[in-house]
Design a protein around this motif. Structure first.
Motif, PDB file in Angstrom:
ATOM      1  N   ARG A 240       1.374   2.800   1.893  1.00  0.00           N
ATOM      2  CA  ARG A 240       2.700   2.619   2.489  1.00  0.00           C
ATOM      3  C   ARG A 240       2.851   1.218   3.068  1.00  0.00           C
ATOM      4  O   ARG A 240       1.958   0.708   3.757  1.00  0.00           O
ATOM      5  N   THR A 277       3.310  -3.866   6.208  1.00  0.00           N
ATOM      6  CA  THR A 277       2.132  -3.144   6.671  1.00  0.00           C
ATOM      7  C   THR A 277       1.347  -2.597   5.488  1.00  0.00           C
ATOM      8  O   THR A 277       1.834  -2.566   4.358  1.00  0.00           O
ATOM      9  N   GLU A 279      -0.767   0.951   4.943  1.00  0.00           N
ATOM     10  CA  GLU A 279      -1.134   2.213   5.574  1.00  0.00           C
ATOM     11  C   GLU A 279      -1.414   3.263   4.505  1.00  0.00           C
ATOM     12  O   GLU A 279      -0.599   3.474   3.604  1.00  0.00           O
ATOM     13  N   PHE A 280      -2.563   3.921   4.626  1.00  0.00           N
ATOM     14  CA  PHE A 280      -2.908   5.000   3.714  1.00  0.00           C
ATOM     15  C   PHE A 280      -2.621   6.330   4.410  1.00  0.00           C
ATOM     16  O   PHE A 280      -3.474   6.904   5.076  1.00  0.00           O
ATOM     17  N   VAL A 281      -1.384   6.781   4.249  1.00  0.00           N
ATOM     18  CA  VAL A 281      -0.911   7.983   4.946  1.00  0.00           C
ATOM     19  C   VAL A 281      -0.340   8.999   3.958  1.00  0.00           C
ATOM     20  O   VAL A 281       0.498   9.814   4.313  1.00  0.00           O
ATOM     21  N   GLY A 282      -0.805   8.937   2.712  1.00  0.00           N
ATOM     22  CA  GLY A 282      -0.252   9.823   1.699  1.00  0.00           C
ATOM     23  C   GLY A 282       1.181   9.432   1.372  1.00  0.00           C
ATOM     24  O   GLY A 282       1.533   8.259   1.351  1.00  0.00           O
ATOM     25  N   ARG A 284       3.873  10.041   3.154  1.00  0.00           N
ATOM     26  CA  ARG A 284       4.759  10.046   4.331  1.00  0.00           C
ATOM     27  C   ARG A 284       5.601   8.775   4.318  1.00  0.00           C
ATOM     28  O   ARG A 284       5.086   7.669   4.304  1.00  0.00           O
ATOM     29  N   GLU A 286       7.907   7.688   6.606  1.00  0.00           N
ATOM     30  CA  GLU A 286       8.513   7.239   7.861  1.00  0.00           C
ATOM     31  C   GLU A 286       8.427   5.731   8.066  1.00  0.00           C
ATOM     32  O   GLU A 286       7.491   5.079   7.619  1.00  0.00           O
ATOM     33  N   THR A 288       7.895   3.484  11.308  1.00  0.00           N
ATOM     34  CA  THR A 288       7.371   3.799  12.628  1.00  0.00           C
ATOM     35  C   THR A 288       7.675   2.696  13.638  1.00  0.00           C
ATOM     36  O   THR A 288       7.722   1.511  13.304  1.00  0.00           O
ATOM     37  N   SER A 316      10.474   1.813   4.197  1.00  0.00           N
ATOM     38  CA  SER A 316       9.082   1.851   3.744  1.00  0.00           C
ATOM     39  C   SER A 316       9.063   2.207   2.269  1.00  0.00           C
ATOM     40  O   SER A 316      10.036   2.729   1.723  1.00  0.00           O
TER      41      SER A 316
END
Length: 381
Positions: A240, A277, A279-282, A284, A286, A288, A316
């Motif tokens: 992400r 950014t 981010e490895f959050v699947g 998701r 959002e 933030t 995102s």
């Protein structure tokens, strides 16, 4: 001025290609294949460009994003060279202005030692005769006066460029359609259909088959959900990235600026993108508060006047990431199935060369470079 005739370079009526995914990769492949006279159908569950492609910042950072020599750098430099001719063709055929501009990229640091470190790390580019210049603090501020007093100096990448990703996607689709490609939105893919071990098309959720002599899997972050028998292929996961867009009455900077903890991409109308950014959050999606706060803080330190800018938008997207950060490009172990995914941060930059590679896979031509490092069957754990 009369529009150039849309004559196809050759006829390949016996060849038909089904492309899974209508992002920049799928659209670029559709354009390149249809330009060569191949029958193309693009399957997209939403609308073309709805995911990471249209959410990208549009940086063509072939040099600033290349941290060492190697296959990824070679791929990036080759693709960057293809853009001027591609832009000319697309704008003539589609009538869409892509906003391509060789803006250059300025990479800055806040201490003299960091500037020296950057120069040392990228000295190989000078040895390779790539356009690269070290700038003093005074030279940086002479180029971009709005940068803050903290800047100690930087590097200038003259040949890096920018464009509008949404305009690029629109132009690719329009040009491909004018050359015969068919786009099917709302197509939910179930699997790659096989017969006697060979890909023969794509099966949709409703059980129908979209036949093709070749299948191109260009599904971005969703690629690994559709690889089926391609269990040996490196896994593609969503990374992400969040972006913030500010608005000023006039552009504060002219170049793309890479600084500590963010990059800034100016648009001609006063919009400025701040990214991004990792981010490895699947899956998701959002945006933030913490990420937005960090991006804004880093951007305002770079350009203090941004503190007064209007907060225009934020979003995102999911960039397709592989463990070795190399794309999956080329034939899979299933005959007839070609992978075109895993481009991570550089999907927009790598679209032209990736499309040429896919077209050569389909039509049997010589590849522009060795595909071994990008092989879908490589070991990338």
């Amino acid at each position: 001025m009369p529009r150039r005739p849309q004559a196809k370079a050759s006829s390949n009526k016996a060849t038909s290609v089904v492309i899974i995914g209508g992002g920049v990769m799928g659209c670029a492949a559709a354009h390149e294949l249809s330009r060569r006279g191949v029958a193309v159908t693009v399957l997209e569950r939403a609308v073309p460009g709805a995911e990471a492609s249209s959410a990208a910042a549009g940086i063509l950072g072939a040099q600033v994003e290349s941290h060492h020599p190697g296959p990824m750098t070679d791929l990036s430099l080759l693709s960057n060279k293809l853009y001027p001719a591609l832009v000319k063709d697309l704008e003539q055929v589609s009538g869409v202005s892509i906003g391509y501009r060789r803006s250059g990229v300025l990479k800055v640091a806040y201490t003299a030692s960091d500037v020296t470190r950057l120069q040392r790390e990228l000295a190989w580019q000078s040895r390779a005769k790539l356009a690269l210049a070290k700038l003093s603090r005074a030279a940086v501020l002479a180029r971009e006066a709005a940068l803050g007093a903290d800047v100690a100096g930087g590097l200038w990448f003259e040949n890096d460029a920018t464009l509008d990703p949404r305009a690029l996607l629109s132009a690719l689709r329009i040009a491909a359609e004018k050359r015969g490609a068919v786009f099917r939105s709302g197509s939910f893919v179930k699997r790659v259909a096989e017969q006697n071990g060979r890909a023969i098309g794509v099966e949709l959720d409703d059980g129908s088959l979209v036949p093709g002599s070749h299948v191109v899997l260009a599904a971005g972050s969703w690629t690994s959900l559709l690889t089926g028998s391609e269990s040996k292929a490196p896994r593609v996961v969503p990374a992400r990235g969040q972006i913030v867009e500010l608005k000023t009455s006039a552009p504060l900077i002219q170049s793309i600026v890479f600084g500590p903890h963010c990059y800034l991409v100016p648009r001609a109308d006063g919009r400025l993108l701040i990214g991004s950014t990792l981010e490895f959050v699947g899956f998701r999606r959002e945006v933030t508060a913490g990420a937005v706060a960090k991006l804004l803080s880093a951007a305002i330190r770079l350009v203090p006047a941004l503190a007064e800018a209007e907060l225009n938008a934020s979003w995102s997207s999911f960039r397709p990431y592989t463990a070795d950060e190399l794309p999956l490009l080329g034939p899979s172990t299933t005959p007839g199935l070609i992978l075109m995914s895993g481009h991570y941060r550089n999907g927009i930059l790598l679209a032209p060369i990736s499309a040429q590679i896919v077209a050569q896979c389909v039509l049997g031509g010589k590849q522009p470079l060795d595909l071994t490092p990008f092989s879908p069957s490589r070991d990338a754990t």
